[in-house]
Scaffold this motif. Structure first.
Motif, short mmCIF file in Angstrom:
data_model
loop_
_atom_site.label_atom_id
_atom_site.label_comp_id
_atom_site.label_asym_id
_atom_site.label_seq_id
_atom_site.Cartn_x
_atom_site.Cartn_y
_atom_site.Cartn_z
N SER A 79 0.83 -1.21 0.00
CA SER A 79 0.00 0.00 0.00
C SER A 79 0.86 1.25 0.00
CB SER A 79 -0.95 0.01 1.21
OG SER A 79 -1.81 -1.10 1.18
N ALA A 80 1.91 1.20 -0.80
CA ALA A 80 2.87 2.31 -0.87
C ALA A 80 3.07 2.68 -2.34
CB ALA A 80 4.19 1.92 -0.22
N PHE A 81 3.98 3.61 -2.58
CA PHE A 81 4.28 4.05 -3.94
C PHE A 81 5.78 3.98 -4.19
CE2 PHE A 81 3.95 7.72 -1.10
CZ PHE A 81 5.16 8.37 -1.28
N THR B 8 -4.45 10.66 -5.79
CA THR B 8 -4.51 10.12 -7.15
C THR B 8 -4.48 8.61 -7.22
OG1 THR B 8 -2.10 10.07 -7.49
CG2 THR B 8 -3.23 12.18 -7.92
N ASN B 9 -4.07 7.94 -6.13
CA ASN B 9 -3.91 6.49 -6.12
C ASN B 9 -2.86 6.04 -7.14
OD1 ASN B 9 -4.53 3.92 -5.08
ND2 ASN B 9 -5.93 3.49 -6.78
N CYS B 10 -1.89 6.91 -7.42
CA CYS B 10 -0.86 6.58 -8.40
C CYS B 10 0.06 5.48 -7.87
CB CYS B 10 -0.04 7.82 -8.75
SG CYS B 10 0.78 8.58 -7.33
N ASP B 11 0.79 4.86 -8.78
CA ASP B 11 1.67 3.75 -8.41
C ASP B 11 3.08 4.22 -8.05
OD1 ASP B 11 -0.09 1.29 -9.26
OD2 ASP B 11 -0.23 2.75 -10.90
N GLY B 12 3.43 5.41 -8.51
CA GLY B 12 4.73 5.99 -8.19
C GLY B 12 4.59 7.49 -8.12
N VAL B 13 5.50 8.13 -7.38
CA VAL B 13 5.52 9.59 -7.28
C VAL B 13 6.88 10.07 -7.76
CG1 VAL B 13 5.43 11.59 -5.75
CG2 VAL B 13 3.86 9.66 -5.39
N MET B 14 6.87 10.99 -8.72
CA MET B 14 8.11 11.52 -9.30
C MET B 14 8.36 12.93 -8.79
SD MET B 14 9.06 12.21 -13.32
CE MET B 14 9.40 10.48 -13.73
N ILE C 242 -5.08 13.55 -12.69
CA ILE C 242 -4.20 12.38 -12.61
C ILE C 242 -4.99 11.15 -12.18
CG2 ILE C 242 -2.16 11.39 -11.49
CD1 ILE C 242 -1.05 14.22 -11.23
N LYS C 243 -5.87 11.35 -11.19
CA LYS C 243 -6.66 10.22 -10.67
C LYS C 243 -7.59 9.65 -11.74
CE LYS C 243 -9.58 8.71 -6.84
NZ LYS C 243 -10.36 7.79 -7.71
N ILE D 20 2.72 6.91 -12.89
CA ILE D 20 3.51 7.73 -11.97
C ILE D 20 2.95 9.15 -11.99
CG2 ILE D 20 5.78 8.72 -11.51
CD1 ILE D 20 7.01 6.27 -12.84
N GLY D 21 2.65 9.68 -10.80
CA GLY D 21 2.18 11.06 -10.69
C GLY D 21 3.34 12.01 -10.53
#
Length: 378
Positions: A20-22, A229-235, A199-200, A211-212
């Motif tokens: 449950s992380a990114f 956003t429930n994104c999978d990665g954060v940039m 994004i979401k 990736i957001g």
């Protein structure tokens, strides 16, 4: 030819999702996302790094450009090469050259700078989804499924996200492994807010990871991006320049991070140009020096001066240890070199008289601030 087993980029996303992380991602930053900085970021919880944006046609045609734009070593993984391209053939040639040394290739379709759009790079590609699809499909046909293929895009509209969803789905059906989405439009100003809802909406329409990206200046911003956003990665981009320990949840650059950078610079020797070394410290120390001290620091021209300053003011001393793995020597790879006559030492890696746009703007902002009274570190 030097080869190494490719890292599984999709496995990074799957592992983060199970927790449950990114995934913590460092953006492709022109002039700054070089090997040495990537090595620093990996010491501070960055899980996926991109190279600087590289112009595909120049990279494929010029051996000197290859040495200037890309270096790597055995621990530089996972790493994704990002190319700016406006012709599929240029992208294919550049990817053929760099493929043995990276874990994926990303197509820049999100650079909003006017020169890029005018030449058909970056956001200019967003007007030509057929070409974007052709680029992705061509790379997917020609390279192993173990190598990720991705695109970095922007929202096409700040209110109606239907066209962005359609573009993202088209990229998904063309074969991209994942998408990075900057939450602003090509015409947004840097100060405009990031549109998390856009994004979401795009994320919810896809089966592949997303990736957001946009305005991530702190770990709190990264959490907000993930939660909204429930994104999978954060940039993160400029946030990592000013604080490479951002994903360590540090409020500002930690002393440990500064020590790591000094050790890397010492280990890199002449492979790391002074301007690059100094610029990064200028960003990293932004919040830890007052104006008069910054003026002194900004006038340094030698690594030894910087080392002495850091030891005196921060207690940070370059340690005599080899903390950076040996650089790959491309000289035995004819396809990479293009000619055995190319001599590494004759290639100009950095124009010492030329500053990058981001650094110039950063320094102009610094000069506008009211002068401080001496040195401050808390």
């Amino acid at each position: 030819m030097i080869t190494r087993e490719k890292a599984d980029i999709l496995a990074l996303f799957e592992d983060a999702k199970s927790k449950s992380a990114f995934v913590n991602v460092a953006a492709p930053m022109v002039r700054y996302s070089k090997l040495e900085f990537r090595s620093l970021l990996r010491r501070h919880n960055v899980q996926l790094c991109f190279t600087p944006m590289i112009t595909a046609d120049t990279f494929s045609n010029s051996p000197s450009a290859r040495f200037s734009e890309f270096s790597t070593n055995s621990t530089d993984s996972p790493v994704i090469a990002q190319f700016a391209a406006k012709k599929t053939v240029d992208l294919l040639k550049a990817t053929e050259i760099i493929a043995p040394y990276v874990d994926g290739v990303d197509i820049n379709c999100g650079c909003p700078q006017s020169w890029a759009i005018a030449k058909g790079y970056g956001c200019g590609l967003l007007k030509n989804p057929e070409l974007m699809s052709d680029m992705v499909q061509t790379l997917r046909r020609n390279f192993s499924s173990k190598m990720s293929i991705s695109v970095k895009i922007r929202l096409l509209n700040h209110e109606d996200f239907k066209t962005t969803v359609e573009l993202a789905r088209r990229m998904e059906s063309s074969g991209v492994s994942f998408i990075t989405l900057h939450g602003r439009t090509p015409y947004s100003k840097p100060a405009d807010p990031v549109i998390h809802n856009g994004i979401k909406v795009v994320k919810d329409s896809l089966r592949i990871p997303l990736i957001g990206n946009g305005n991530v200046k702190s770990f709190e911003d990264a959490r907000e991006m993930f939660q909204k956003t429930n994104c999978d990665g954060v940039m993160a981009a400029s946030g990592l320049l000013t604080n490479p320990s951002l994903f360590d949840d540090e409020g500002m650059t930690s002393l440990e991070c500064i020590q790591d950078w000094v050790n890397i610079a010492s280990s890199a020797k002449d492979n790391l140009q002074f301007n690059t070394f100094h610029h990064h410290l200028t960003f990293m120390l932004e919040k830890q020096m007052k104006s008069k001290t910054r003026v002194l620091f900004n006038n340094f021209t030698k690594k030894e001066e910087v080392f002495g300053f850091l030891e005196e003011n921060f207690g940070v001393k370059a340690e005599d240890k080899d903390c950076l793995e040996e650089y790959f020597d491309f000289s035995s790879d004819d396809r990479y070199m293009n000619s055995r006559a190319v001599e590494r030492e004759k290639i100009q890696l950095w124009d010492e008289k030329k500053e990058g746009k981001f650094f110039k703007e950063f320094m102009e902002k610094e000069e506008e601030e009211e002068e401080g009274l001496g040195f401050l570190y808390e």
